[in-house]
Design a protein around this motif. Structure first.
Motif, PDB file in Angstrom:
ATOM      1  N   ARG A  86      -3.839   5.772   0.373  1.00 49.75           N
ATOM      2  CA  ARG A  86      -2.808   4.744   0.541  1.00 49.75           C
ATOM      3  C   ARG A  86      -1.846   5.077   1.666  1.00 49.75           C
ATOM      4  O   ARG A  86      -1.377   4.184   2.372  1.00 49.75           O
ATOM      5  CB  ARG A  86      -2.076   4.535  -0.788  1.00 49.75           C
ATOM      6  CG  ARG A  86      -2.896   3.686  -1.741  1.00 49.75           C
ATOM      7  CD  ARG A  86      -2.387   3.671  -3.161  1.00 49.75           C
ATOM      8  NE  ARG A  86      -3.230   2.769  -3.958  1.00 49.75           N
ATOM      9  CZ  ARG A  86      -3.229   2.714  -5.288  1.00 49.75           C
ATOM     10  NH1 ARG A  86      -2.445   3.524  -5.980  1.00 49.75           N
ATOM     11  NH2 ARG A  86      -4.016   1.873  -5.912  1.00 49.75           N
ATOM     12  N   GLY A 103      -3.868   4.191   4.578  1.00 48.55           N
ATOM     13  CA  GLY A 103      -3.976   2.739   4.643  1.00 48.55           C
ATOM     14  C   GLY A 103      -2.709   2.071   5.143  1.00 48.55           C
ATOM     15  O   GLY A 103      -2.756   1.040   5.822  1.00 48.55           O
ATOM     16  N   THR A 152      -4.046  -4.511  -1.616  1.00 50.39           N
ATOM     17  CA  THR A 152      -4.643  -5.460  -0.682  1.00 50.39           C
ATOM     18  C   THR A 152      -5.041  -6.746  -1.385  1.00 50.39           C
ATOM     19  O   THR A 152      -4.731  -7.852  -0.911  1.00 50.39           O
ATOM     20  CB  THR A 152      -5.867  -4.824   0.012  1.00 50.39           C
ATOM     21  OG1 THR A 152      -5.457  -3.641   0.702  1.00 50.39           O
ATOM     22  CG2 THR A 152      -6.483  -5.789   1.012  1.00 50.39           C
ATOM     23  N   SER A 196       0.462   6.289  -6.865  1.00 52.60           N
ATOM     24  CA  SER A 196      -0.626   7.261  -6.963  1.00 52.60           C
ATOM     25  C   SER A 196      -0.115   8.688  -7.055  1.00 52.60           C
ATOM     26  O   SER A 196      -0.799   9.555  -7.607  1.00 52.60           O
ATOM     27  CB  SER A 196      -1.554   7.126  -5.752  1.00 52.60           C
ATOM     28  OG  SER A 196      -2.257   5.908  -5.802  1.00 52.60           O
ATOM     29  N   SER A 246      -8.028   3.471  -2.981  1.00 52.03           N
ATOM     30  CA  SER A 246      -6.660   3.542  -2.467  1.00 52.03           C
ATOM     31  C   SER A 246      -6.032   2.205  -2.108  1.00 52.03           C
ATOM     32  O   SER A 246      -4.966   1.856  -2.624  1.00 52.03           O
ATOM     33  CB  SER A 246      -6.628   4.477  -1.250  1.00 52.03           C
ATOM     34  OG  SER A 246      -7.557   4.050  -0.269  1.00 52.03           O
ATOM     35  N   ILE A 247      -6.671   1.444  -1.247  1.00 55.90           N
ATOM     36  CA  ILE A 247      -6.040   0.223  -0.740  1.00 55.90           C
ATOM     37  C   ILE A 247      -6.362  -1.022  -1.556  1.00 55.90           C
ATOM     38  O   ILE A 247      -5.814  -2.094  -1.293  1.00 55.90           O
ATOM     39  CB  ILE A 247      -6.461  -0.035   0.720  1.00 55.90           C
ATOM     40  CG1 ILE A 247      -7.971  -0.326   0.781  1.00 55.90           C
ATOM     41  CG2 ILE A 247      -6.074   1.127   1.619  1.00 55.90           C
ATOM     42  CD1 ILE A 247      -8.431  -0.978   2.059  1.00 55.90           C
ATOM     43  N   GLN A 273       2.363   1.679  -3.410  1.00 56.84           N
ATOM     44  CA  GLN A 273       1.284   2.075  -4.313  1.00 56.84           C
ATOM     45  C   GLN A 273       0.893   3.535  -4.088  1.00 56.84           C
ATOM     46  O   GLN A 273       0.369   4.191  -4.984  1.00 56.84           O
ATOM     47  CB  GLN A 273       0.065   1.167  -4.121  1.00 56.84           C
ATOM     48  CG  GLN A 273       0.217  -0.225  -4.700  1.00 56.84           C
ATOM     49  CD  GLN A 273       0.085  -0.254  -6.203  1.00 56.84           C
ATOM     50  OE1 GLN A 273      -0.498   0.642  -6.801  1.00 56.84           O
ATOM     51  NE2 GLN A 273       0.632  -1.280  -6.828  1.00 56.84           N
ATOM     52  N   ALA A 274       1.151   4.051  -2.882  1.00 58.21           N
ATOM     53  CA  ALA A 274       0.880   5.463  -2.633  1.00 58.21           C
ATOM     54  C   ALA A 274       1.763   6.333  -3.524  1.00 58.21           C
ATOM     55  O   ALA A 274       1.321   7.369  -4.031  1.00 58.21           O
ATOM     56  CB  ALA A 274       1.127   5.795  -1.156  1.00 58.21           C
ATOM     57  N   THR A 311       0.831  -1.204   0.000  1.00 60.72           N
ATOM     58  CA  THR A 311       0.000   0.000   0.000  1.00 60.72           C
ATOM     59  C   THR A 311       0.868   1.257   0.000  1.00 60.72           C
ATOM     60  O   THR A 311       0.564   2.238  -0.685  1.00 60.72           O
ATOM     61  CB  THR A 311      -0.933  -0.003   1.225  1.00 60.72           C
ATOM     62  OG1 THR A 311      -1.841  -1.110   1.126  1.00 60.72           O
ATOM     63  CG2 THR A 311      -1.743   1.285   1.308  1.00 60.72           C
TER      64      THR A 311
END
Length: 435
Positions: A307, A310, A362, A159, A357-358, A155-156, A152
């Motif tokens: 994220r 998260g 996930t 993003s 976001s997650i 991945q942030a 996560t």
């Protein structure tokens, strides 16, 4: 049970291993940022190319069909390639191929829509190899229980790239003279050709710069000292202690996770692809393409903020429960965007980004749990499922042409129903071995 090994760890040097893991995580995070930037630029190019070549929604969605179709075609051979040459070398190959795809945008500006579609496919092929290499890499750089949290976090930064790209692309690509279809048709044939050539050429500079950046990153990544990851040769023992699985597809949670990835990416990409046109609808916000592009950044920016949140929250909350909750919120927001008007519809659809976001990290980490030696293959299967980004926007495009753009958002709403089911089904996954 299968275990992951960082081959250059010291025999009792836990601190050294942690330091190596953190350094590797920083470097791999750069890859997440770059492919987020490249993927989100599609949301700007779709309305741009739709205007230049006077395309229908279905024809415009061929961009996402070619881009995300590459995931389906390339992911499996990418998994085989990475098994042979390793995660680090695989990432370098992916970067070089992605740079080649960006470079193809230069001749595409003078050769027409067909070459643009080929450039998208080549670019996505490189990103696919990066995905297959980087996602499982992140999941094994630490405790398995916090794999969703780590993925996560990376991945942030993916993003962050998707957040920057629409505004940057809107400024560099969509800042030209905007013509309606009627205005364009009124021009003499020679002026139509000149206008198309000028607008198409707007992509050349930005994508050549991206090609150069990718090549530089490939060189830096090749020279970096990263821990090598391998998996033992024992298959995973089931929760009953019975005989080990002999096929990656024998893992039910992986198969359902692949369906989840297909539908999640499809829903997320579909919303992003239609967002500029949706915000241009008179009953919604009546924005120009250049102005709407900034709001696409809010959509992806919501995913980035979510994220980072998260990363902290999911160290305490069950990944499955968080996934189900966010999916349910996404459905409610999309329904609000369908039935409401004006600013309510606009902000409801933009807020779906926060709920997204997650979801990808996930689902991905839950699907890879306890795969052992099948982890590389499992990652390939999940990356193949990203083809949902090609299929779902195409389906929504069909409905948008037939029943109207606003009503077509029932398509991504349906995608989130399955994601909610997957989250509920595996809410207790980390309390016991995966079935």
């Amino acid at each position: 049970m299968g275990s992951n090994v960082l081959s250059n760890r010291d025999n009792g040097g836990v601190n050294s291993a942690v330091k190596n893991n953190n350094s590797a995580l920083v470097i791999v995070t750069l890859l997440f940022f770059m492919w987020g930037l490249l993927t989100s630029l599609n949301d700007v190019l779709i309305p741009h190319l739709k205007s230049i070549y006077t395309l229908t929604y279905v024809q415009a969605m061929l961009v996402q069909f070619c881009f995300f179709g590459a995931y389906f075609i390339v992911s499996w051979p990418a998994g085989i390639l990475i098994k042979r040459i390793g995660y680090q070398s695989g990432a370098v190959v992916g970067l070089v191929i992605a740079a080649t795809g960006c470079a193809l945008f230069y001749p595409a500006a003078t050769r027409g829509y067909g070459l643009f579609l080929l450039a998208f496919f080549v670019l996505a092929s490189g990103i696919t190899i990066l995905q297959v290499a980087a996602n499982p890499y992140v999941t094994v750089l630490g405790d398995a229980k916090t794999a969703s949290s780590r993925l996560t976090l990376t991945q942030a930064f993916n993003s962050l790239g998707t957040t920057i790209a629409p505004s940057l692309g809107g400024f560099l690509i969509l800042s030209g003279v905007v013509m309606t279809a009627a205005q364009f048709d009124a021009l003499p044939a020679a002026e139509q050709l000149a206008h198309r050539a000028k607008e198409a050429a707007a992509v050349q500079g930005p994508y050549l710069a991206l090609a150069a950046a990718l090549l530089v990153l490939a060189i830096l990544f090749a020279l970096a000292r990263l821990p090598k990851i391998s998996h033992d040769e024992e298959a995973v023992i089931s929760s009953t202690g019975a005989s080990s699985h002999t096929s990656v597809f024998a893992h039910r949670h992986l198969v359902l996770g692949a369906i989840g990835i297909f539908l999640y990416v499809g829903g997320e990409v579909s919303i992003g692809s239609f967002l500029i046109n949706f915000l241009g609808e008179s009953q919604v916000a009546n924005l120009s393409a250049a102005d709407a592009a900034h709001y696409v950044s809010y959509y992806w920016g919501g995913a980035m903020i979510g994220r980072f949140i998260g990363f902290v929250v999911m160290r305490k909350v069950s990944p499955g429960k968080a996934l189900a909750f966010n999916a349910a919120c996404s459905i409610a927001l999309i329904l609000a965007a369908i039935f409401a008007r004006g600013s309510v519809a606009m902000w409801a659809i933009i807020a779906v980004g926060l709920c997204n976001s997650i979801m990808f990290p996930t689902i991905f980490s839950m699907a890879l749990k306890d795969l052992g030696k099948f982890t590389g293959q499992g990652s390939g299967v999940l990356c193949m499922a990203i083809v949902g980004g090609a299929i779902v926007p195409f389906i929504q495009g069909f409905f948008a042409d037939q029943i109207g753009l606003q009503w077509s958002f029932f398509v991504p709403a349906a995608c989130y129903l399955f994601i909610c089911y997957f989250g509920v089904k595996y809410a207790g996954m980390y309390d016991k071995p995966a079935a």
